[in-house]
Structure formats: structure tokens, C-alpha cells
Design an enzyme around this catalytic site. Sequence first.
Site: not given
Length: 333
Positions: A175, A177-178, A180, A207
Site C-alpha cells: 500500500k 500513498r504519499c 500530503f 493511493e
Amino acid sequence: MDVVSLDKPFMYFEEIDNELDYEPESANEVAKKLPYQGQLKLLLGELFFLSKLQRHGILDGATVVYIGSAPGTHIRYLRDHFYNLGVIIKWMLIDGRHHDPILNGLRDVTLVTRFVDEEYLRSIKKQLHPSKIILISDVRSKRGGNEPSTADLLSNYALQNVMISILNPVASSLKWRCPFPDQWIKDFYIPHGNKMLQPFAPSYSAEMRLLSIYTGENMRLTRVTKSDAVNYEKKMYYLNKIVRNKVVVNFDYPNQEYDYFHMYFMLRTVYCNKTFPTTKAKVLFLQQSIFRFLNIPTTSTEKVSHEPIQRKISSKNSMSKNRNSKRSVRSNK
């Protein structure tokens, strides 16, 4: 929706060729959503990933260790698909939450109800030795609110790095997702890999999946900086705001929306145990079987008719409530 002519979808993050500044007002838009969309997103991505490993001769004889797997409804489809192809796989599904009962009673599927830590990962490695391990991680921790904080994400990614280090898998799908940029804490490291984009993700999801095949050397790490976070945000916002809202006019398919176009290119790579006159026929067969399995109404797919009666999901409550909850415009899912 606006129309566009495309040769292929963006399959990986690095292919996105434009960017757009994030606009908070997008949070007010009403998102279009399919039933069981979260399970559909996972199923398509994992079917694509495992089929890629099958093509490389890596999948047969492996044990898939899936951490963060509950409810796992879609995993039954994956299990049955490869079982029917004669591919020998064992599945170890691990989550602190309970799994869908549809996974009970399968000799090749082990269900473990607990969360993982370093000690337990070492026990898994010892238990499975000398089997080759394929790791899938969908770990997600939230200490408050609907979305994981940056601290949650950093904790999850540190755990995923430990998973790779201890389990020493032949391949992994993680998984990713950088965080923010306006919630940035510090630079960190993730395994080197291909950042696969996901059809049918929520409307403004940032993601993706981090796919890696390991060839025996030590895990390669990539540093993620705040500058990278700005790049991720702008490119993913462009993808979600502009590209995914297009109709692909040169796409000869019952539904020409971009996410179906993206799905088509994933499913065309999947092996089947029957022959088809065209690639389109194969993809339609796979899509319809997936939609039937997940009980996604045929009305959600334009011009697909004469479907067999859909089976019922074992329980409406088998889907995690968190996966169906309303999410922010910059969704983690």
C-alpha cells in the site's frame, strides 16, 4: 463527461504526463461510486499483480502472505481463479479484524486474526521456510478521524519495510500513498518499485500500489521528500480531476469511461482456462464474472446484458465500515 482519444491508460505513476494544482473546492463534488468498489479496486490490482508473477514463473508453488487482508471478500475470487488454472498457491491471510466467512473451510487458505509485529513476522518466516513468499500488504492504521494522519502513514510504511526485511519475499505489492505536502513531517524511505495506479479508486484517491520483484539482492530503498509529495499531489490531482473524468471515444467497449479503459488494459494480461475469439471477449468475460462475484449490478455497466443471476455476498456487514465511509477529496483509499 468530456471525450478524449487515447492509445493506452496511465498504468504507473511515472507515466502521468501533466499536473494540476490541488483545489480544495473539489471536496464539495458528489462522487459517483459502484457498490463494493473498494473490493473491486483491490481485486483488479491483485489479479494484475499475481498474473504478472504467473507470467514470470514466480507464482506457482508460492505462499501469498496477505497482511491487512480483512474482510477479504475479493480474495475468494483470486483463490478460485488461480486454483482453476492449476496454479498451486497457499494463502495466509492476517488481520486483527475478522474475515468474510466465504473464506472459511478452504484447505489452501489459512486465516489468522491478529495484528503483526516484528516478533510475529519472524515466526511466520520460520513457519513457512523454505517456501517462497509473495507479500501483499494493505495495512491501515488510524488513530482518529476518517483519514490516517501522516504519523499513521509513516508508522505503516516503517512496518512494511520490516515485513520485506524479515520475510524476504520474492515479490511484493505494498500500500502506498504519499503524505500530503501540507501535512509533511519528515523524509522517509520506501522500497524501490513500480507505482501502479488503480482503476475504480475513490474519485480523488492518491493511493497506488508499490509493486516489486526481488532478485536476491538486498532491498533497495527510495527516499521520499517534501518535494516528492508536491509532485505526487499535483500529478494525482490531474489524473483524478481531468483524466478519470473522460470518455475514451476510440475505446470499443460497452462502457467507455476511463476507469473501464484502465480496467481493460489490466484484464487483458490475465490468463484464462478457456479460449476467446478476441481480447475484448476475454476482458468482457472476466469483467462480468468479477462484477457478478462482487454483486455489482449490471446497471452500473452500460450495455452489458444477459447476465446470469448474481450470487449474494455472504453478509453486507462483511465489508469494513471504514471502506464505505465518506472520504475527503484527497482520500487515502
